[in-house]
Scaffold this active site. Sequence first.
Site, PDB file in Angstrom:
ATOM      1  N   ARG A 166       0.857  -1.194   0.000  1.00  0.00           N
ATOM      2  CA  ARG A 166       0.000   0.000   0.000  1.00  0.00           C
ATOM      3  C   ARG A 166       0.884   1.233   0.000  1.00  0.00           C
ATOM      4  NH1 ARG A 166       0.288   1.661   5.235  1.00  0.00           N
ATOM      5  NH2 ARG A 166      -0.051   0.108   6.858  1.00  0.00           N
TER       6      ARG A 166
ATOM      7  N   HIS B  79      -1.847   3.549   6.621  1.00  0.00           N
ATOM      8  CA  HIS B  79      -2.897   2.574   6.947  1.00  0.00           C
ATOM      9  C   HIS B  79      -4.271   3.230   6.847  1.00  0.00           C
ATOM     10  CE1 HIS B  79      -5.261  -0.462   8.880  1.00  0.00           C
ATOM     11  NE2 HIS B  79      -5.610   0.371   9.834  1.00  0.00           N
TER      12      HIS B  79
ATOM     13  N   TYR C  52       6.389   3.487  11.148  1.00  0.00           N
ATOM     14  CA  TYR C  52       6.874   2.099  11.068  1.00  0.00           C
ATOM     15  C   TYR C  52       7.588   1.783   9.752  1.00  0.00           C
ATOM     16  CZ  TYR C  52       2.448   2.309   8.677  1.00  0.00           C
ATOM     17  OH  TYR C  52       1.430   2.703   7.846  1.00  0.00           O
TER      18      TYR C  52
HETATM   19  C1  LIG Z   1     -11.163  -7.831  14.828  1.00  0.00           C
HETATM   20  C2  LIG Z   1     -10.390  -6.546  14.643  1.00  0.00           C
HETATM   21  N1  LIG Z   1      -9.196  -6.405  15.249  1.00  0.00           N
HETATM   22  C3  LIG Z   1      -8.492  -5.263  15.104  1.00  0.00           C
HETATM   23  C4  LIG Z   1      -8.980  -4.238  14.336  1.00  0.00           C
HETATM   24  C5  LIG Z   1      -8.169  -2.941  14.148  1.00  0.00           C
HETATM   25  N2  LIG Z   1      -7.563  -2.995  12.799  1.00  0.00           N
HETATM   26  C6  LIG Z   1      -8.156  -2.361  11.765  1.00  0.00           C
HETATM   27  S1  LIG Z   1      -7.333  -2.615  10.323  1.00  0.00           S
HETATM   28  C7  LIG Z   1      -6.163  -3.551  11.100  1.00  0.00           C
HETATM   29  C8  LIG Z   1      -5.017  -4.137  10.317  1.00  0.00           C
HETATM   30  C9  LIG Z   1      -5.459  -5.111   9.291  1.00  0.00           C
HETATM   31  O1  LIG Z   1      -4.354  -5.538   8.548  1.00  0.00           O
HETATM   32  P1  LIG Z   1      -4.558  -6.378   7.259  1.00  0.00           P
HETATM   33  O2  LIG Z   1      -5.535  -7.478   7.502  1.00  0.00           O
HETATM   34  O3  LIG Z   1      -3.206  -6.780   6.801  1.00  0.00           O
HETATM   35  O4  LIG Z   1      -5.242  -5.371   6.244  1.00  0.00           O
HETATM   36  P2  LIG Z   1      -4.638  -4.012   5.623  1.00  0.00           P
HETATM   37  O5  LIG Z   1      -5.028  -2.902   6.546  1.00  0.00           O
HETATM   38  O6  LIG Z   1      -3.184  -4.166   5.524  1.00  0.00           O
HETATM   39  O7  LIG Z   1      -5.313  -3.894   4.293  1.00  0.00           O
HETATM   40  C10 LIG Z   1      -6.427  -3.660  12.454  1.00  0.00           C
HETATM   41  C11 LIG Z   1      -5.592  -4.418  13.404  1.00  0.00           C
HETATM   42  C12 LIG Z   1     -10.243  -4.418  13.728  1.00  0.00           C
HETATM   43  N3  LIG Z   1     -10.778  -3.487  12.955  1.00  0.00           N
HETATM   44  N4  LIG Z   1     -10.916  -5.598  13.846  1.00  0.00           N
END
Ligand SMILES: Cc1ncc(C[n+]2csc(CCOP(=O)(O)OP(=O)(O)O)c2C)c(N)n1
Length: 343
Positions: free
Chosen positions: A253, A257, A265
């Site tokens: 990406r 985030h 990071y």
């Molecule tokens: C069950 C849950 N745990 C934590 C979060 C907080 N959170 C939102 S996005 C994220 C990271 C997700 O990473 P990834 O699955 O790699 O998706 P990306 O953001 O990289 O597209 C987290 C920990 C959440 N929304 N839902």
Amino acid sequence: MAMLSEAPKTSIDRHGLSDQQLLQLYATMLRIRRFEERVKSLFLEARLYGSVHLYIGEEAVATGSCTALRDGDVISSTHRGHGHCIAKGLELAPMMAELMGKATGYNLGKGGSMHIASLDHGMLGANGIVSAGIPISTGAALGFWVRGSKEVALCFFGDGGANHGAFHEGINFAATLKLPVVFVCENNQYAQYQSVSQDMAIANVADRAAAYGIPGVIVDGSDVLAVHAAVAEAVGRARGGEGPSLVEAKTYRFEGHFLGDPEPYRTKEEVAQARASRDPLIRFSAVLQELGLADAAALQRTDARVKDEVERAVAFAEASPEPGEELLLTDIYSGADAAGRDL
Ligand SMILES: Cc1ncc(C[n+]2csc(CCOP(=O)(O)OP(=O)(O)O)c2C)c(N)n1
Ligand SMILES: [Mg+2]
């Protein structure tokens, strides 16, 4: 886009896609890119509600994957869902209206960026809960399996989502029943502020497929044709009754985030290098030119057309009304009437 008269010799594998389909892949990725760039500027002007997670840099994953689907097939999405929506055929104007909280949005302005859904398009929903799309698409595939119909469910999720219990439960269940579902892991190297190596003791999510007795494939997520080929094969298996597959697209990406992420990071150099070497649009524009399907002027005309479409979506959304108070209690329970009473 105008076709050039002479098609030069090339070693590029088109994976059976027609000229029109190849040009469409580019246009779809560009629609995602330009829509999101506009979303970013609107957000910074405080003209959008809620939190926004941009998909810029990952366009080839949604586009290559959804091109392997048919009408009637369904997808589940994530908190980073604009690209999935656009690739599945949702229109920009009601999407933009949804992000602005307007009544003309796909979900009457009550969902916003993280909850866009359109069942008419087979888009089962973006989702603020990481990995929650896995049981949703597995459930949709169970429905197809019970009915004996030929549709396929495709589940997008992130590398972070692959470390949740829902991943294990959903994939194990789907594999055991040989359900028609394709799991597409968008490994963009980070889960919020953690790099993949801080989250997992192995390098590849796809290696986990062996534990469920299904194929696991790794693909370059910035190469739209490679994504398409891998997902088309997995969709064919699912539709043919051979069960699920796990496709891991290695992607990146380009934005934070979420909009506003200070990104402590990773370094600016790392991002700049990825933008220079892994941009799916730059890579695919070179492919189209090598195939003789478009020159720089034709690509610019496509860009102008897409930008115009995005501006029309913004104008539509801005001119649309806010949802009225009468909608406050609707859409809370399935089958509720306009006053919110359960039927
Ligand atoms: C069950 C849950 N745990 C934590 C979060 C907080 N959170 C939102 S996005 C994220 C990271 C997700 O990473 P990834 O699955 O790699 O998706 P990306 O953001 O990289 O597209 C987290 C920990 C959440 N929304 N839902
Ligand atoms: Mg991630």
